[in-house]
Design an enzyme around this catalytic site. Structure first.
Site, PDB file in Angstrom:
ATOM      1  N   GLU A   1      -2.736  43.856  31.749  1.00  0.00           N
ATOM      2  CA  GLU A   1      -3.672  42.886  32.513  1.00  0.00           C
ATOM      3  C   GLU A   1      -4.039  41.946  31.514  1.00  0.00           C
ATOM      4  O   GLU A   1      -4.196  42.131  30.121  1.00  0.00           O
ATOM      5  CB  GLU A   1      -4.805  43.709  32.968  1.00  0.00           C
ATOM      6  CG  GLU A   1      -4.431  44.623  34.001  1.00  0.00           C
ATOM      7  CD  GLU A   1      -5.834  45.408  34.480  1.00  0.00           C
ATOM      8  OE1 GLU A   1      -6.973  44.973  33.957  1.00  0.00           O
ATOM      9  OE2 GLU A   1      -5.615  46.424  35.501  1.00  0.00           O
TER      10      GLU A   1
ATOM     11  N   TYR B   1       3.731  36.295  27.838  1.00  0.00           N
ATOM     12  CA  TYR B   1       4.311  37.245  28.561  1.00  0.00           C
ATOM     13  C   TYR B   1       5.408  36.570  29.840  1.00  0.00           C
ATOM     14  O   TYR B   1       6.364  37.279  29.880  1.00  0.00           O
ATOM     15  CB  TYR B   1       3.376  38.067  29.453  1.00  0.00           C
ATOM     16  CG  TYR B   1       2.220  38.541  28.705  1.00  0.00           C
ATOM     17  CD1 TYR B   1       2.597  39.294  27.419  1.00  0.00           C
ATOM     18  CD2 TYR B   1       0.848  38.660  28.968  1.00  0.00           C
ATOM     19  CE1 TYR B   1       1.577  39.846  26.566  1.00  0.00           C
ATOM     20  CE2 TYR B   1       0.110  39.201  27.850  1.00  0.00           C
ATOM     21  CZ  TYR B   1       0.141  40.070  26.819  1.00  0.00           C
ATOM     22  OH  TYR B   1      -0.545  40.236  26.036  1.00  0.00           O
TER      23      TYR B   1
HETATM   24  C1  LIG Z   1      -1.323  35.722  23.129  1.00  0.00           C
HETATM   25  C2  LIG Z   1      -1.086  35.606  21.653  1.00  0.00           C
HETATM   26  C3  LIG Z   1      -0.628  37.028  21.169  1.00  0.00           C
HETATM   27  C4  LIG Z   1       0.083  34.690  21.625  1.00  0.00           C
HETATM   28  O1  LIG Z   1       0.868  34.870  20.218  1.00  0.00           O
HETATM   29  P1  LIG Z   1       1.446  33.575  19.568  1.00  0.00           P
HETATM   30  O2  LIG Z   1       2.198  34.218  18.124  1.00  0.00           O
HETATM   31  O3  LIG Z   1       0.593  32.353  19.382  1.00  0.00           O
HETATM   32  O4  LIG Z   1       2.630  33.417  20.473  1.00  0.00           O
HETATM   33  P2  LIG Z   1       4.168  32.753  20.227  1.00  0.00           P
HETATM   34  O5  LIG Z   1       4.032  31.560  19.162  1.00  0.00           O
HETATM   35  O6  LIG Z   1       5.122  33.707  19.757  1.00  0.00           O
HETATM   36  O7  LIG Z   1       4.407  32.303  21.560  1.00  0.00           O
HETATM   37  C5  LIG Z   1       5.391  32.724  22.511  1.00  0.00           C
HETATM   38  C6  LIG Z   1       5.529  32.036  23.625  1.00  0.00           C
HETATM   39  O8  LIG Z   1       4.131  31.986  24.386  1.00  0.00           O
HETATM   40  C7  LIG Z   1       3.921  30.925  25.059  1.00  0.00           C
HETATM   41  N1  LIG Z   1       2.647  30.232  24.535  1.00  0.00           N
HETATM   42  C8  LIG Z   1       2.361  30.480  23.203  1.00  0.00           C
HETATM   43  N2  LIG Z   1       0.922  29.874  22.996  1.00  0.00           N
HETATM   44  C9  LIG Z   1       0.639  29.022  24.347  1.00  0.00           C
HETATM   45  C10 LIG Z   1      -0.247  28.157  24.636  1.00  0.00           C
HETATM   46  N3  LIG Z   1      -1.280  28.213  23.736  1.00  0.00           N
HETATM   47  N4  LIG Z   1       0.022  28.036  25.996  1.00  0.00           N
HETATM   48  C11 LIG Z   1       0.837  28.384  26.914  1.00  0.00           C
HETATM   49  N5  LIG Z   1       1.896  29.193  26.435  1.00  0.00           N
HETATM   50  C12 LIG Z   1       1.778  29.694  25.182  1.00  0.00           C
HETATM   51  C13 LIG Z   1       5.102  29.885  24.828  1.00  0.00           C
HETATM   52  O9  LIG Z   1       5.972  30.040  25.854  1.00  0.00           O
HETATM   53  C14 LIG Z   1       5.671  30.299  23.629  1.00  0.00           C
HETATM   54  O10 LIG Z   1       7.241  30.344  23.488  1.00  0.00           O
HETATM   55  P3  LIG Z   1       7.761  28.988  23.090  1.00  0.00           P
HETATM   56  O11 LIG Z   1       6.916  28.524  21.809  1.00  0.00           O
HETATM   57  O12 LIG Z   1       9.079  29.278  22.789  1.00  0.00           O
HETATM   58  O13 LIG Z   1       7.734  27.879  24.130  1.00  0.00           O
HETATM   59  C15 LIG Z   1      -2.069  34.860  20.625  1.00  0.00           C
HETATM   60  O14 LIG Z   1      -2.496  33.814  20.983  1.00  0.00           O
HETATM   61  C16 LIG Z   1      -3.587  35.924  20.414  1.00  0.00           C
HETATM   62  O15 LIG Z   1      -3.389  36.610  19.732  1.00  0.00           O
HETATM   63  N6  LIG Z   1      -4.455  35.574  21.263  1.00  0.00           N
HETATM   64  C17 LIG Z   1      -5.515  36.266  21.288  1.00  0.00           C
HETATM   65  C18 LIG Z   1      -5.701  37.808  21.485  1.00  0.00           C
HETATM   66  C19 LIG Z   1      -4.799  37.739  22.994  1.00  0.00           C
HETATM   67  O16 LIG Z   1      -5.131  37.328  23.841  1.00  0.00           O
HETATM   68  N7  LIG Z   1      -4.102  39.198  22.959  1.00  0.00           N
HETATM   69  C20 LIG Z   1      -3.604  39.361  24.428  1.00  0.00           C
HETATM   70  C21 LIG Z   1      -4.563  39.922  25.433  1.00  0.00           C
HETATM   71  S1  LIG Z   1      -4.001  40.172  26.960  1.00  0.00           S
END
Ligand SMILES: CC(C)(COP(=O)(O)OP(=O)(O)OC[C@H]1O[C@@H](n2cnc3c(N)ncnc32)[C@H](O)[C@@H]1OP(=O)(O)O)[C@@H](O)C(=O)NCCC(=O)NCCS
Length: 175
Positions: A121, A133
């Protein structure tokens, strides 16, 4: 994007507990991404971390730069054959492929442990997580309306997402 070249993804160790919980505290303190609301109960979080590291039926992975934990993910069975995950990446290290690399570890772990599906979720406002995701193959399966009471009294919706791993077994013949 591949993870940053200084980043290593590996299984979490008991010795990562303090750093992983520090990371969890920082992300929970951001206040808007996680189910847990601040403050994190540190003793509970440390115990939960060790529980994941010590359990054969749970997985725990970290992303590290040198000695610093910059990302973490856990996976466990929510239902028979269905895993779920929880994750966070440090704010300064987002957008560099770390989240994607961590989710890929969980997909591999789930397949290796016989799961037919991964479910989770996510808050509707969490565009980064939803994007991550979707990028790793999850689909939106539904919206749970006004499902979770927040401490300020608000009722938040949650998007349900799933990644089907077993596409070969037959579905129901009744629908
Ligand atoms: C969600 C989270 C884990 C993403 O981690 P991240 O290391 O920044 O993600 P990545 O750099 O691996 O990005 C992977 C893909 O996600 C998507 N993505 C990443 N950041 C994004 C943003 N700000 N908006 C839209 N899509 C995004 C993109 O499709 C990206 O792929 P691409 O770069 O090849 O296009 C991070 O933002 C986080 O820790 N947030 C706070 C905690 C959280 O939300 N946990 C999950 C709760 S359900």
């Amino acid at each position: 994007m591949p993870p940053h070249d200084r980043v290593t993804i590996r299984r979490a160790l008991a010795s990562d507990a303090d750093a992983a919980v520090d990371l969890r505290v920082r992300v929970v303190d951001e206040g808007i991404w996680m189910g847990t609301e601040p403050p994190v109960d540190r003793a509970v979080a440390i115990a939960a971390f060790h529980h994941y590291v010590d359990s054969d039926d749970k997985g725990s992975f970290v992303a590290v730069v040198g000695e610093t934990v910059v990302g973490a993910i856990v996976v466990s069975f929510a239902l028979p054959g269905v895993t779920t995950l929880g994750m966070n990446v440090d704010a300064e290290w987002r957008g560099r492929g770390i989240g994607k690399a961590l989710v890929e570890q969980v997909i591999t772990w789930s397949r290796a442990h016989g799961a037919h599906k991964i479910e989770l979720e996510v808050w509707p406002h969490n565009a980064a997580a939803i994007g991550l995701y979707e990028r790793t193959g999850f689909e939106r399966e539904g919206l749970r309306r006004r499902q979770y009471r927040r401490r300020n009294g608000e009722l938040w919706d949650a998007i349900v997402m799933g990644l089907v791993l077993d596409t070969q077994s037959p579905g129901s013949t009744l629908s």
